[in-house]
Design a protein around this motif. Structure first.
Motif, PDB file in Angstrom:
ATOM      1  N   ASN A  20       0.828  -1.207   0.000  1.00  0.00           N
ATOM      2  CA  ASN A  20       0.000   0.000   0.000  1.00  0.00           C
ATOM      3  C   ASN A  20       0.863   1.258   0.000  1.00  0.00           C
ATOM      4  O   ASN A  20       0.538   2.252  -0.663  1.00  0.00           O
ATOM      5  N   LYS A  24       0.789   4.101  -2.874  1.00  0.00           N
ATOM      6  CA  LYS A  24       0.529   5.505  -2.580  1.00  0.00           C
ATOM      7  C   LYS A  24       1.643   6.403  -3.105  1.00  0.00           C
ATOM      8  O   LYS A  24       1.386   7.514  -3.586  1.00  0.00           O
ATOM      9  N   SER A  25       2.895   5.964  -3.033  1.00  0.00           N
ATOM     10  CA  SER A  25       4.027   6.789  -3.441  1.00  0.00           C
ATOM     11  C   SER A  25       4.252   6.781  -4.952  1.00  0.00           C
ATOM     12  O   SER A  25       5.217   7.374  -5.447  1.00  0.00           O
ATOM     13  N   THR A  29      -1.412   6.333  -8.695  1.00  0.00           N
ATOM     14  CA  THR A  29      -1.816   5.036  -8.146  1.00  0.00           C
ATOM     15  C   THR A  29      -2.836   4.351  -9.032  1.00  0.00           C
ATOM     16  O   THR A  29      -2.834   3.120  -9.161  1.00  0.00           O
ATOM     17  N   THR A  78      -7.979   3.662  -5.149  1.00  0.00           N
ATOM     18  CA  THR A  78      -7.036   4.462  -5.939  1.00  0.00           C
ATOM     19  C   THR A  78      -7.406   5.945  -5.902  1.00  0.00           C
ATOM     20  O   THR A  78      -6.519   6.808  -5.867  1.00  0.00           O
ATOM     21  N   TYR A  81      -6.288   7.243  -2.423  1.00  0.00           N
ATOM     22  CA  TYR A  81      -4.849   7.479  -2.362  1.00  0.00           C
ATOM     23  C   TYR A  81      -4.424   8.672  -3.223  1.00  0.00           C
ATOM     24  O   TYR A  81      -3.396   9.300  -2.960  1.00  0.00           O
ATOM     25  N   GLU A  85      -3.961  11.227   2.348  1.00  0.00           N
ATOM     26  CA  GLU A  85      -2.745  10.670   2.920  1.00  0.00           C
ATOM     27  C   GLU A  85      -2.973   9.213   3.299  1.00  0.00           C
ATOM     28  O   GLU A  85      -4.045   8.851   3.808  1.00  0.00           O
ATOM     29  N   ILE A  86      -1.954   8.390   3.108  1.00  0.00           N
ATOM     30  CA  ILE A  86      -2.108   6.953   3.371  1.00  0.00           C
ATOM     31  C   ILE A  86      -2.321   6.688   4.863  1.00  0.00           C
ATOM     32  O   ILE A  86      -3.049   5.760   5.241  1.00  0.00           O
ATOM     33  N   TYR A  90      -5.672   4.482   4.788  1.00  0.00           N
ATOM     34  CA  TYR A  90      -5.487   3.050   5.011  1.00  0.00           C
ATOM     35  C   TYR A  90      -6.149   2.537   6.294  1.00  0.00           C
ATOM     36  O   TYR A  90      -6.848   1.517   6.252  1.00  0.00           O
ATOM     37  N   ASP A 150     -11.143  12.860   0.565  1.00  0.00           N
ATOM     38  CA  ASP A 150     -10.389  11.677   0.999  1.00  0.00           C
ATOM     39  C   ASP A 150     -11.200  10.825   1.966  1.00  0.00           C
ATOM     40  O   ASP A 150     -11.120   9.592   1.942  1.00  0.00           O
TER      41      ASP A 150
END
Length: 296
Positions: A20, A24-25, A29, A78, A81, A85-86, A90, A150
């Motif tokens: 994950n 995210k990075s 995504t 997706t 993300y 922010e993860i 998450y 988000d």
């Protein structure tokens, strides 16, 4: 639960947190998941070429339903993300084990103990903590923050996780009753089949939504990342399948929630995300709540 099982579950949780984090990075995504689907289909093709799956007719309806809900899951996750922010998204998406007993009570006639209700309350408190976007905690602002993009995508993802979890539970039960294949192969077959179907439709949606040049560019520059995500995902899933052969599913699920703590640490210190200390406290409260639910 033996120490060996706990170590394997924690390793699975760390792999889940890592894939994950890598997702995210990514530069995008949504497109990264397109290429993850490509590699997943390749793995499924090889696996089914070596050992052709035999799926009972009764199971296909669950596979189809699970594939549809997993498609929604990929679309929601997706997008979450992309805009969030993860360390916020998450943990909310992983809160499903706390809410599954409520849905199981409504649809599967299962009961919830007092300890289980306390665990669910802990998870709800942790979600309130996650939802805070200011230096001080304002509970009145909770509903206002729920309308943020988000948060909307994160909770939509949570609903999809609850949905496919209930479907898969019934689907695997039917698979068990109508198949003579080895238990591990039944689980892998079910996973690869529903995953492949949902990935095909997700891939089509990407081809419609994004310029082909952008998809190709991400594929060229991030193919290693996509492959790592797929390998970590399969490793995490395989470890859980192995442990489930000897341990109770509720215990396994509870220990695996430690992935929430791993993600908050990765998001806070590797991606420099906000409110790390508060979210870490919320993560610990959530894991405690899941433990209370699992060990009731």
């Amino acid at each position: 639960m033996v120490l060996n099982s706990i170590v394997l579950i924690l390793l699975s949780a760390f792999c889940h947190a890592l894939w994950n984090f890598y997702s995210k990075s990514s530069r995008d995504t949504r497109i990264l998941f397109f290429w993850c689907g490509f590699y997943t289909l390749a793995i499924a093709f090889v696996a089914f070429s070596i050992n052709q799956p035999v799926i009972p007719k009764q199971v296909w309806v669950y596979i189809a339903a699970s594939a549809f809900v997993h498609l929604l899951y990929r679309l929601f996750l997706t997008h979450a993300y992309t805009v969030g922010e993860i360390s916020f998204v998450y943990p909310i998406t992983r809160a499903a084990p706390a809410f599954l007993p409520l849905f199981a009570l409504l649809f599967l006639k299962e009961r919830i103990s007092e300890q289980g209700m306390i665990g669910i309350l802990c998870v709800m408190v942790s979600i309130v903590l996650y939802q805070q976007r200011e230096a001080r905690i304002h509970f009145k602002a909770f509903l206002r923050f729920l309308r943020e993009p988000d948060a909307l995508w994160a909770y939509a993802t949570l609903v999809s996780v609850i949905g496919y979890s209930l479907i898969d539970k019934q689907g695997m039960s039917e698979f068990h009753h109508h198949s003579t294949d080895a238990p591990l192969w039944r689980a892998v077959t079910y996973y690869l089949m529903e995953n492949s179907i949902s990935q095909v439709f997700y891939g089509v949606s990407c081809l419609i939504r994004f310029p082909h040049q952008q998809i190709v560019q991400i594929g060229r520059t991030e193919w290693k990342r996509a492959l790592v995500v797929v390998v970590l995902s399969l490793t995490s899933y395989s470890l859980i399948l192995y442990v489930l052969m000897t341990e109770k599913v509720s215990y396994v699920t509870a220990v695996r929630q430690c992935s929430v703590i791993f993600v908050v640490l990765l998001g806070g210190y590797a991606l420099k995300e906000t409110y790390t200390k508060r979210r870490l406290i919320a993560a610990v409260v959530m894991v405690l709540g899941i433990f209370l639910i699992a060990y009731q």
